[in-house]
Enzyme design. Sequence first.
Site, PDB file in Angstrom:
ATOM      1  N   SER A   1       0.859  -1.328   0.092  1.00  0.00           N
ATOM      2  CA  SER A   1       0.125  -0.214  -0.056  1.00  0.00           C
ATOM      3  C   SER A   1       1.062   1.137   0.114  1.00  0.00           C
ATOM      4  O   SER A   1       2.083   0.947   0.466  1.00  0.00           O
ATOM      5  CB  SER A   1      -0.865   0.132   1.312  1.00  0.00           C
ATOM      6  OG  SER A   1      -1.558   1.309   1.439  1.00  0.00           O
TER       7      SER A   1
ATOM      8  N   TYR B   1      -2.739  -0.986  10.195  1.00  0.00           N
ATOM      9  CA  TYR B   1      -2.637  -1.271   8.744  1.00  0.00           C
ATOM     10  C   TYR B   1      -1.252  -0.566   8.319  1.00  0.00           C
ATOM     11  O   TYR B   1      -0.636  -1.185   7.716  1.00  0.00           O
ATOM     12  CB  TYR B   1      -4.063  -0.644   8.209  1.00  0.00           C
ATOM     13  CG  TYR B   1      -3.947  -0.553   6.759  1.00  0.00           C
ATOM     14  CD1 TYR B   1      -4.136  -1.682   6.092  1.00  0.00           C
ATOM     15  CD2 TYR B   1      -3.489   0.497   5.709  1.00  0.00           C
ATOM     16  CE1 TYR B   1      -4.209  -1.815   4.682  1.00  0.00           C
ATOM     17  CE2 TYR B   1      -3.274   0.455   4.636  1.00  0.00           C
ATOM     18  CZ  TYR B   1      -4.008  -0.686   3.741  1.00  0.00           C
ATOM     19  OH  TYR B   1      -3.770  -0.831   2.510  1.00  0.00           O
TER      20      TYR B   1
END
Length: 270
Positions: free
Chosen positions: A145, A158
């Site tokens: 990401s 995350y």
Amino acid sequence: MAMDFQGKVVVVTGGASGIGKALCQAFAAAGARGVVVSDLDGAGAQAVAAEIGARTPAVGVLAVRTDVAQADQVQALVDQATAHYGQVDIFCSNAGILSRTDADAPAATWQRHWDVNVMAHVHAANAVLPQMLARGQGWLLQTASAAGLLSQVNAAPYSVTKHAAVGFAEWLSIAHGDAGIHVSCLCPQGVRTPMMLSADSDSGRPSFLGDGALDADVVAQCALDGLRDGRFLILPHAEVLTFWQRKTADVDRWLRGMRRLRAKVMGAAG
């Protein structure tokens, strides 16, 4: 090294939806010999496999239910794909989870993020690298990401685990790049996927990345283009490179800017 997808066997985890589903479809359309759709949602994987089989009947498609957090299940996935097609040329370690929680998230939330967002990549490499190294050729695509290069200001588990995922991809390239193993790390910002929508629903607010979010099929095509070009870092959102360069040029200034962004995001949440 640039690559051609014709005749390749591809395994994609998290293949039942989102970026994973789009990757399965894109590899099939690009001429892969076999596509293995893997997901914890076994019925979803079966549905995607059936759809691809109907659309591109020349491509062999296999659906395998897999919990990527379990090393034995990832090994079984590779073993089944190899038994069915003879080998695995490309392994796309794509499955991931997102919870918009801060550092005080329950320990179980942190552990689940670690298991899925980091250890799944480790399990994949351990399972598939032996045959790739024996052939002197193989491709690993790891979905991380932009949060792994920058941060996710409202999602501590995350952000931290995606940083670790990028770090592991870098290590793999360093350790095995001279042995014919090609590693790419896919780092998009917002992508319109069920994972993003679910996180929106759970947190009660839309992602601040929503305005610039891309469709999953656009991200998948960027991934294939990056593999064709032999790039390590694949950035579907071009601005991420600029943000990353600003971060490395002046980390303190970047942190001040990110604190302002967090205050804005969290203020909007209230």
